[in-house]
Design a protein around this motif. Sequence first.
Motif, short mmCIF file in Angstrom:
data_model
loop_
_atom_site.label_atom_id
_atom_site.label_comp_id
_atom_site.label_asym_id
_atom_site.label_seq_id
_atom_site.Cartn_x
_atom_site.Cartn_y
_atom_site.Cartn_z
N ALA A 187 0.83 -1.21 0.00
CA ALA A 187 0.00 0.00 0.00
C ALA A 187 0.86 1.26 0.00
O ALA A 187 0.56 2.23 -0.71
CB ALA A 187 -0.93 -0.01 1.21
N ASP A 188 1.94 1.25 0.78
CA ASP A 188 2.83 2.42 0.87
C ASP A 188 3.46 2.74 -0.48
O ASP A 188 3.53 3.92 -0.88
CB ASP A 188 3.93 2.18 1.90
N TYR A 189 3.94 1.72 -1.18
CA TYR A 189 4.60 1.96 -2.47
C TYR A 189 3.61 2.35 -3.56
O TYR A 189 3.94 3.16 -4.44
CB TYR A 189 5.42 0.73 -2.88
N ILE A 190 2.40 1.79 -3.51
CA ILE A 190 1.37 2.22 -4.46
C ILE A 190 1.02 3.69 -4.21
O ILE A 190 0.91 4.49 -5.14
CB ILE A 190 0.12 1.32 -4.34
N HIS A 191 0.86 4.02 -2.93
CA HIS A 191 0.56 5.41 -2.57
C HIS A 191 1.69 6.34 -2.99
O HIS A 191 1.44 7.44 -3.54
CB HIS A 191 0.34 5.51 -1.06
N ALA A 192 2.92 5.93 -2.78
CA ALA A 192 4.07 6.75 -3.18
C ALA A 192 4.11 6.96 -4.69
O ALA A 192 4.39 8.07 -5.17
CB ALA A 192 5.37 6.10 -2.70
N SER A 193 3.81 5.91 -5.44
CA SER A 193 3.79 6.00 -6.90
C SER A 193 2.75 7.02 -7.36
O SER A 193 3.04 7.90 -8.19
CB SER A 193 3.47 4.64 -7.53
N ALA A 194 1.55 6.89 -6.82
CA ALA A 194 0.46 7.79 -7.20
C ALA A 194 0.76 9.22 -6.79
O ALA A 194 0.52 10.17 -7.56
CB ALA A 194 -0.85 7.32 -6.57
N SER A 195 1.29 9.40 -5.59
CA SER A 195 1.62 10.74 -5.09
C SER A 195 2.68 11.41 -5.95
O SER A 195 2.60 12.60 -6.26
CB SER A 195 2.10 10.67 -3.65
N ASN A 196 3.69 10.62 -6.36
CA ASN A 196 4.77 11.18 -7.17
C ASN A 196 4.27 11.60 -8.55
O ASN A 196 4.75 12.60 -9.11
CB ASN A 196 5.91 10.18 -7.31
N ILE A 197 3.33 10.84 -9.10
CA ILE A 197 2.76 11.21 -10.40
C ILE A 197 2.11 12.59 -10.30
O ILE A 197 2.25 13.43 -11.19
CB ILE A 197 1.73 10.15 -10.86
#
Length: 213
Positions: free
Chosen positions: A94-104
């Motif tokens: 969940a953390d890495y998915i969230h980080a990916s989306a946030s960075n986009i």
Amino acid sequence: MNNIFKFFTPKDKKFQPLFEQAGSNVLKISEALFLALSTKDLEKRKEYIKEIERLEHVGDDITHSIFLELSKNFITPFDREDIHALASAVDDIADYIHASASNIELYNITNIGDAMIKLAELLVEMCTDLDKAIKELRSFKNIRVIADACVRINSGENQADYVCNIAIARLFEFETNAIELIKQKEVLQTLEMATDKCEDAANVLESILVKNA
């Protein structure tokens, strides 16, 4: 002796429901990511990213509850280390998915390439298998479901490695804007790390299966 011990052990009413909530939640996060990357509507993308953030907080609360129960209960449905490792791995996805989306969103990336969408698709498939496998921990009656899910998750991680590596190689070959290259590479690698965490969760499930089936 193991079967006799299981017979006298009270049915787990605390950890399994929490793990099932965690599995369902991380699947929802992966689905929201796929929708965010697939849409061309930038406003809808923002809405999906906001939903990912909300679900990530939900996942944090579930993980905290699992750790809290672990600190309070002497008898657990399987090894304490495996409970901690599985909860941590699911939380990391969940953390890495969230980080990916946030960075986009933070990097203002509007050009979502096929590789990012493919990685998001693989994450949905892997989280679907993870969710199914976690549900089977309730009874261990269909251990083949857990084993097969773990095999598919491992295969998905291998595919994700390939997709990510090819995409980064093409970035270095064709992307002339250095800043855009760095931003795209960062998101690709973060998405790939999310698939690594899916594999970590599958490895814990296999460990649980060997010890308890």
